[in-house]
Design a protein around this motif. Structure first.
Motif, PDB file in Angstrom:
ATOM      1  N   ILE A  59      27.400  81.019  88.818  1.00  0.00           N
ATOM      2  CA  ILE A  59      27.304  79.919  87.853  1.00  0.00           C
ATOM      3  C   ILE A  59      27.913  78.655  88.427  1.00  0.00           C
ATOM      4  N   ASN A  60      29.082  78.783  89.062  1.00  0.00           N
ATOM      5  CA  ASN A  60      29.746  77.620  89.657  1.00  0.00           C
ATOM      6  C   ASN A  60      28.926  77.018  90.794  1.00  0.00           C
ATOM      7  N   ASP A  61      28.278  77.867  91.602  1.00  0.00           N
ATOM      8  CA  ASP A  61      27.445  77.350  92.690  1.00  0.00           C
ATOM      9  C   ASP A  61      26.273  76.530  92.152  1.00  0.00           C
ATOM     10  N   ILE A  62      25.615  77.042  91.114  1.00  0.00           N
ATOM     11  CA  ILE A  62      24.491  76.326  90.510  1.00  0.00           C
ATOM     12  C   ILE A  62      24.973  75.038  89.852  1.00  0.00           C
ATOM     13  N   LEU A  63      26.096  75.120  89.143  1.00  0.00           N
ATOM     14  CA  LEU A  63      26.668  73.949  88.483  1.00  0.00           C
ATOM     15  C   LEU A  63      27.050  72.879  89.505  1.00  0.00           C
ATOM     16  N   GLU A  64      27.585  73.293  90.642  1.00  0.00           N
ATOM     17  CA  GLU A  64      27.951  72.345  91.693  1.00  0.00           C
ATOM     18  C   GLU A  64      26.711  71.656  92.268  1.00  0.00           C
ATOM     19  N   ARG A  65      25.648  72.436  92.469  1.00  0.00           N
ATOM     20  CA  ARG A  65      24.405  71.847  92.986  1.00  0.00           C
ATOM     21  C   ARG A  65      23.847  70.802  92.022  1.00  0.00           C
ATOM     22  N   ILE A  66      23.834  71.109  90.737  1.00  0.00           N
ATOM     23  CA  ILE A  66      23.338  70.173  89.726  1.00  0.00           C
ATOM     24  C   ILE A  66      24.212  68.922  89.694  1.00  0.00           C
ATOM     25  N   HIS A  67      25.525  69.116  89.696  1.00  0.00           N
ATOM     26  CA  HIS A  67      26.461  67.991  89.638  1.00  0.00           C
ATOM     27  C   HIS A  67      26.308  67.087  90.867  1.00  0.00           C
ATOM     28  N   THR A  68      26.187  67.678  92.049  1.00  0.00           N
ATOM     29  CA  THR A  68      26.042  66.896  93.277  1.00  0.00           C
ATOM     30  C   THR A  68      24.747  66.100  93.276  1.00  0.00           C
ATOM     31  N   SER A  69      23.652  66.727  92.857  1.00  0.00           N
ATOM     32  CA  SER A  69      22.374  66.004  92.846  1.00  0.00           C
ATOM     33  C   SER A  69      22.387  64.866  91.834  1.00  0.00           C
ATOM     34  N   ARG A  70      23.018  65.072  90.690  1.00  0.00           N
ATOM     35  CA  ARG A  70      23.099  63.999  89.684  1.00  0.00           C
ATOM     36  C   ARG A  70      23.942  62.828  90.173  1.00  0.00           C
ATOM     37  N   THR A  71      25.074  63.124  90.791  1.00  0.00           N
ATOM     38  CA  THR A  71      25.927  62.026  91.264  1.00  0.00           C
ATOM     39  C   THR A  71      25.250  61.262  92.400  1.00  0.00           C
ATOM     40  N   GLU A  72      24.531  61.962  93.272  1.00  0.00           N
ATOM     41  CA  GLU A  72      23.794  61.285  94.342  1.00  0.00           C
ATOM     42  C   GLU A  72      22.690  60.409  93.768  1.00  0.00           C
ATOM     43  N   THR A  78      22.344  53.054  91.261  1.00  0.00           N
ATOM     44  CA  THR A  78      23.289  51.925  91.194  1.00  0.00           C
ATOM     45  C   THR A  78      23.072  50.966  92.365  1.00  0.00           C
ATOM     46  N   ILE A  79      22.869  51.534  93.547  1.00  0.00           N
ATOM     47  CA  ILE A  79      22.638  50.710  94.732  1.00  0.00           C
ATOM     48  C   ILE A  79      21.331  49.936  94.589  1.00  0.00           C
TER      49      ILE A  79
END
Length: 84
Positions: A59-72, A78-79
């Motif tokens: 669950i944490n691995d999937i959550l991290e992938r989603i979070h990273t893609s959203r922040t990117e 923004t740029i």
């Protein structure tokens, strides 16, 4: 017959665990490991510490992938908006 406990586990039984953050999954979800006995914990949806099982690790691995893609995606957005 009881199994003999190792020194790190004995230390944790007497003085308590000494957790350190080993992985930041999102801003609110983190994984922790005890410095002495290597017990692993994570935060659940209520913010409480629970044991890190294979299910929660996935669950944490999937959550991290989603979070990273959203922040990117937000950084790129923004740029791009600041250029125009």
């Amino acid at each position: 017959m009881k199994k003999p406990t190792s020194i790190p586990k004995l230390y944790c039984n007497i003085f308590g665990h000494d957790y350190e953050v080993t992985k930041r999954v999102t801003y609110h979800v983190k994984e922790y490991t005890c410095r002495h006995c290597k017990k692993e914990l994570t935060t659940n949806s209520n913010g409480q510490l629970i044991e890190l099982t294979p299910k929660f690790r996935e669950i944490n691995d999937i959550l991290e992938r989603i979070h990273t893609s959203r922040t990117e995606r937000l950084k790129k957005k923004t740029i791009a908006s600041s250029i125009y």
